[in-house]
Structures are given as C-alpha cells and as structure tokens.
Design an enzyme around this catalytic site. Sequence first.
Site, PDB file in Angstrom:
ATOM      1  N   ARG A   1     -12.791  -5.647   1.477  1.00 32.71           N
ATOM      2  CA  ARG A   1     -11.585  -4.890   0.687  1.00 32.71           C
ATOM      3  C   ARG A   1     -11.879  -4.761  -0.584  1.00 32.71           C
ATOM      4  O   ARG A   1     -11.249  -4.010  -1.314  1.00 32.71           O
ATOM      5  CB  ARG A   1     -10.416  -6.286   0.949  1.00 32.71           C
ATOM      6  CG  ARG A   1      -9.393  -5.685   0.089  1.00 32.71           C
ATOM      7  CD  ARG A   1      -8.057  -6.575  -0.078  1.00 32.71           C
ATOM      8  NE  ARG A   1      -8.165  -7.918   0.605  1.00 32.71           N
ATOM      9  CZ  ARG A   1      -8.313  -8.949  -0.104  1.00 32.71           C
ATOM     10  NH1 ARG A   1      -8.632  -9.099  -1.436  1.00 32.71           N
ATOM     11  NH2 ARG A   1      -8.176 -10.404   0.626  1.00 32.71           N
TER      12      ARG A   1
ATOM     13  N   TYR B   1       6.386  14.928  -8.558  1.00 31.73           N
ATOM     14  CA  TYR B   1       6.383  14.745  -6.866  1.00 31.73           C
ATOM     15  C   TYR B   1       7.339  13.777  -6.452  1.00 31.73           C
ATOM     16  O   TYR B   1       7.510  12.506  -6.931  1.00 31.73           O
ATOM     17  CB  TYR B   1       4.935  14.151  -6.658  1.00 31.73           C
ATOM     18  CG  TYR B   1       4.850  14.027  -5.216  1.00 31.73           C
ATOM     19  CD1 TYR B   1       4.520  14.909  -4.258  1.00 31.73           C
ATOM     20  CD2 TYR B   1       4.336  12.677  -4.482  1.00 31.73           C
ATOM     21  CE1 TYR B   1       4.281  14.586  -2.787  1.00 31.73           C
ATOM     22  CE2 TYR B   1       4.140  12.367  -3.183  1.00 31.73           C
ATOM     23  CZ  TYR B   1       4.234  13.648  -2.454  1.00 31.73           C
ATOM     24  OH  TYR B   1       3.819  13.108  -1.088  1.00 31.73           O
TER      25      TYR B   1
ATOM     26  N   ASP C   1      -0.842  12.663 -12.594  1.00 30.83           N
ATOM     27  CA  ASP C   1      -1.038  13.210 -11.242  1.00 30.83           C
ATOM     28  C   ASP C   1      -1.753  14.495 -11.369  1.00 30.83           C
ATOM     29  O   ASP C   1      -1.059  15.471 -11.837  1.00 30.83           O
ATOM     30  CB  ASP C   1       0.001  13.201 -10.607  1.00 30.83           C
ATOM     31  CG  ASP C   1       0.014  13.707  -9.028  1.00 30.83           C
ATOM     32  OD1 ASP C   1      -0.975  14.167  -8.747  1.00 30.83           O
ATOM     33  OD2 ASP C   1       0.874  13.270  -8.290  1.00 30.83           O
TER      34      ASP C   1
ATOM     35  N   LYS D   1      -5.187  15.801  -0.261  1.00 27.37           N
ATOM     36  CA  LYS D   1      -5.092  17.488  -0.568  1.00 27.37           C
ATOM     37  C   LYS D   1      -6.428  18.068  -0.723  1.00 27.37           C
ATOM     38  O   LYS D   1      -7.292  18.179   0.186  1.00 27.37           O
ATOM     39  CB  LYS D   1      -4.273  17.668  -1.569  1.00 27.37           C
ATOM     40  CG  LYS D   1      -2.955  16.819  -1.878  1.00 27.37           C
ATOM     41  CD  LYS D   1      -2.129  17.350  -0.680  1.00 27.37           C
ATOM     42  CE  LYS D   1      -0.798  16.373  -0.438  1.00 27.37           C
ATOM     43  NZ  LYS D   1       0.016  16.014  -1.506  1.00 27.37           N
TER      44      LYS D   1
END
Length: 390
Positions: free
Chosen positions: A56, A109, A181, A206
């Site tokens: 992790r 967003y 962002d 993306k």
Amino acid sequence: MAGKDDTTLITAGRDSEKSLGAVNLPVYRASTILFPTYAALRAAHPLQTDKPYYGRRGTPTSWAFADAVAEIEGGSKAWVYPSGLAAIAGALLAFLDKGDHLLTMDSVYEPTRVVCEKLLKKKGVEVDYFDPLIGEGIAALFRPNTAAVFLETPGSLTFETPDVPAIAAVAKSRGATVILDNTWASPLFFKPFSHGVDVSIQAATKYIAGHSDAMLGVATANEAAWPRLRDAAGVLGQCAGPDDVFLGLRGLRTLGVRLRRHQETALTLAAWLEARPEVRRVLYPALPSDPGHAIWTRDFSGASGLFGVAFERTSETAIAAMLDGFKHFGIGYSWGGFESLALPAWPSRGRTATTWRDPEPILRLHAGLEDVDDLIADLDAGLARFRAAL
Ligand SMILES: *Cc1c(COP(=O)(O)O)cnc(C)c1O
C-alpha cells in the site's frame, strides 16, 4: 520546451538496471514485502521510496509513475491514487481541517463540487464558490481562515479560463494552498508549478492512460506541500492497482504525439462548428474568438481535444437525435481516450456564484484520433438531425 518535454516523456521513471534491460519496468504486484532479517524489518521506514515496505505504501511500479508525472508537471513529488476523483478528495482532505475556509471555482468538475458539498461541509469546512473569471478580485473573498483555493483550468463543461497566476499570487500572500485540477491540459500543455500552484492533480484516467481502459489519479506537490499531501494519502490508504499504474506509465510515452493530434483535430472541428448557423459559440480557449484566448495564449503551450458547443436554439430532443445517429462520436462519460465522444451538459445546474446564459443543453465533444473528415461528416449529419428535431 516542447522538445525537452518530449524527451522527458520517454525517459522519465525509466531505469534499465532496475528493469534488467527491459524497456518497460515490469509490473510489481505486492502486498507483503519480506524482510531478510528482524533487524531489516526494524530498520525499514514506511515512507522509504528506495525499496518497498508494504504494498500500500508504494512499489517500484507506482514510484516510477509518480516520479515521471512529477517530473513532467514540474513539481517535487507525486502520489498515485485509484482515480482522478480520489486524488481530488485526497488533496482537499490533506489541506483542510474543521473550521477552515475553502474557495472553489464555480465551474469545477461536478464531482469535485460534490466533495465540497457532501464531504467537506459536513466535516466542518466552510466552502465558497467564485467566478472563474474573478482574477485578483478573489482577494475580496478571502477570510482569516481561508486555507485553500481549488482551481481547474479551463473549467469543466464551459471551459472558462481562470487567471491562475493572479489568483495564486493572492492565495500565496494570504498563506493559502493552491490546488489545481490540470487534467484538461495534461502536464504537457500547462505547467502548474511555474504559475504559482502548490498541488496539481491529473485524472490520469484521461490523457495519460489515454486508451479508456484504466482508472488512475495522481497529485503532484511542490516541496512545501508534499509532506501534508503524502501523509494524508497514507492515512487514507490510497494506492492504485499495479496494472492500471503500468497503463499510466505506458500511456505517458505517447502522450506528446497523441495530444498534438487531439489538438489539431479539435481545432479543425471547433472552427468548422463555429461557422455553422446552429452554433452560437464554441467554448474552447484555443479559438481566437473565445473570451479565454488571451490567458490561454499567455499561460498554455497547447490545447487538448475537449471543448463545448453552445447553440442558438437547443432542446434535449434535438441533442438526443444528434447523438443517437452518430457513427464515430460515442455517448459516454470520461474522455481522453483515442475515440471521439459526445455528451449533453447543463452548466447552470452546477454553479451558484455565476449565471450561465447560453441556451441549454450544450454539447461537450471530445475529438478523438479518427480521420478528421470522417468526424466532420458525422457532425454535419448530426446537425441535420438536430435541426430536424428542434
Ligand atoms: C474525469 C475528470 C476527473 C475525475 O477523474 P476520474 O479518474 O474519472 O475519477 C477529474 N477532473 C476532471 C477535469 C475530469 O474531467
């Protein structure tokens, strides 16, 4: 700059000794890391990044990806998350505590806004939204407890382009962290850290992954912001699946060529659409007619393939008729893959600080890598269906 970036995209995060000569680093799948001795276990530190500690906490695969993105973004260090939204929520949680005040751009967003409304406000963070075009006027919205400003450039759906350096300068003078962002421009076309940003987020889902086959996020911090970002990500248990991280690394290698082609096609489609009688305006800062063009020219080195179209007259039925008959524009969420996409949007529903005046629904298009003439023919036929259904 472009030449240098293109080389960095090829070299970043690669180490042929570590990958035993293979061009690409193998995928490390790990939860448990075995230590050779008790003393080695006791000497290891959870935040070491030269050798694994526990899955992790990172593997050579995730570090290679994080380092590569951080290098191309121009930041110090990066953390990898299982999605773009996880990176956004993780960054916001890292810099905001109960009693703090957050300024969020009105056209972010939509799920980012949901994080503000449904998570942060409930946890005692005050949130105000601001006009994306506010510039240095944002100073008037600062309070003594303003801890962070959240930006997106250009904003989702309407592509209004904020003056990031002006807003960041005010935030810096007030001691607030600037989180941006940067998904639309990718790390190639907007350099957040030379425009005053402290933490830059990529929905690597993306353009970085680029093939619509992975969910992945990454947040890059400058040196000062890194410890808080890292510690929060560690506390929240944020990590991404190794195959998705590998796809992110693999996508990075071709980001430059893909993005330039997306840009070329989007510019052609945008100019073609702008000349159509059905179209009121095309929302794309790379177009000289766009209100954000001056800022885009000053701050960006390119535009991606995502833009909006506002119509003179529109209706949901007409948009549906257009979308249902498309041959090449798929109907679906997300973007940044090789394929073209179309989606209806209602910008007024997601804003409170500003009023959206163009008729709704508008259309959001992603220009994929298909032949541009085929895409124009598809849009031409689509607009005929649109007109007929109005
Ligand atoms: C898609 C998107 C995100 C979220 O990314 P996911 O990987 O889908 O969670 C964040 N910001 C922007 C601007 C996006 O378009």
